[in-house]
Enzyme design. Structure first.
Site: not given
Ligand code: AP5
Length: 216
Positions: A13, A88, A127, A160, A171
């Protein structure tokens, strides 16, 4: 244009939202990045969020809704936005819809990036990200030009805390229980498109762009 990217942790994402926002000339709003910035700045919100984030749980809906609603009202979001990591939960999606509909600015497209738990797990544990500009790398799939430093600003890359395997498992469980129901929610609203996220980053990006072109 107003777009939401859905998908499990590690679906890509953040990677895709950054590219899509640039292509659409709109702002990329990542709830995770905003929460991490609050945490780094040791604000009250950041301190409250930390214990949820470190355990792989979700930050309470009302906290995230207020935070994101405020950010979406900024002038840089007037032309549109790509939302990443928000909404979410069903209450977050309903709260978002209420606010956007009141402003006559509904969501145009929700793109669900489909990837299995088996594929996303090594993506997360490999990552690395830039703490300064948020750019994301992977030690195998998208490595920086020079090991350990950001291509753009040269800052040392970091892992992270929540990419530790036990937190990744939690997660993913949180995603299946609380976020996956949004797929049906947005399907019923007629704005959902799903793309296969298990492919090269450029290929996935083209699918997402095509899904956005197809929106009304
Ligand atoms: P990346 O693009 O970073 O993936 P992502 O889907 O953004 O993953 P996240 O871990 O950031 O998502 P998340 O939803 O768990 O975390 P968030 O920060 O929102 O890609 C991942 C890796 O794969 C990278 O190394 C990339 O290079 C690689 N990659 C990407 N595409 C690829 C491909 N096609 N092929 C190969 N490699 C690839 O949330 C973190 C925490 O914050 C949550 O757990 C929660 O506690 C809190 N939080 C955030 N938003 C909310 C909300 N709305 N409500 C409540 N709590 C929230």
């Amino acid at each position: 244009m107003r777009v939401v990217l859905l998908g499990p942790p590690g679906a890509g994402k953040g990677t895709q939202a950054a590219r899509l926002a640039e292509a659409l000339r709109v702002v990329h709003l990542s709830s995770g990045d905003i929460l991490r910035a609050e945490r780094a700045a040791r604000t009250r919100l950041g301190q409250e969020a930390q214990r949820y984030m470190d355990s792989g749980a979700l930050v309470p809906d009302e906290v995230v809704l207020e935070m994101m609603a405020g950010r979406m009202q900024s002038s840089d979001a007037e032309a549109g936005f790509v939302l990443d990591g928000f909404p979410r939960t069903i209450p977050q999606a309903e709260g978002l819809d209420r606010r956007l509909e009141a402003a006559h600015r509904p969501i145009d497209r929700v793109v669900n990036i489909e990837v299995s738990d088996e594929v996303v797990t090594p993506r997360l544990t490999g990552r690395w990200s830039c703490p300064k500009d948020g750019r994301v790398y992977h030690e195998q799939y998208s490595p920086p030009k020079s090991a350990g430093t950001c291509d753009i600003c040269g800052t040392a890359l970091v892992r992270r805390r929540d990419d530790e395997p036990s937190v990744v498992r939690q997660r993913l469980a949180t995603y299946h229980a609380e976020t996956k129901p949004l797929i049906d929610y947005y399907r019923r609203r007629g704005v959902l498109a799903s793309v296969n996220g298990d492919g090269e980053i450029d290929v996935v990006f083209e699918s997402i762009r095509a899904a956005c072109r197809g929106s009304g």
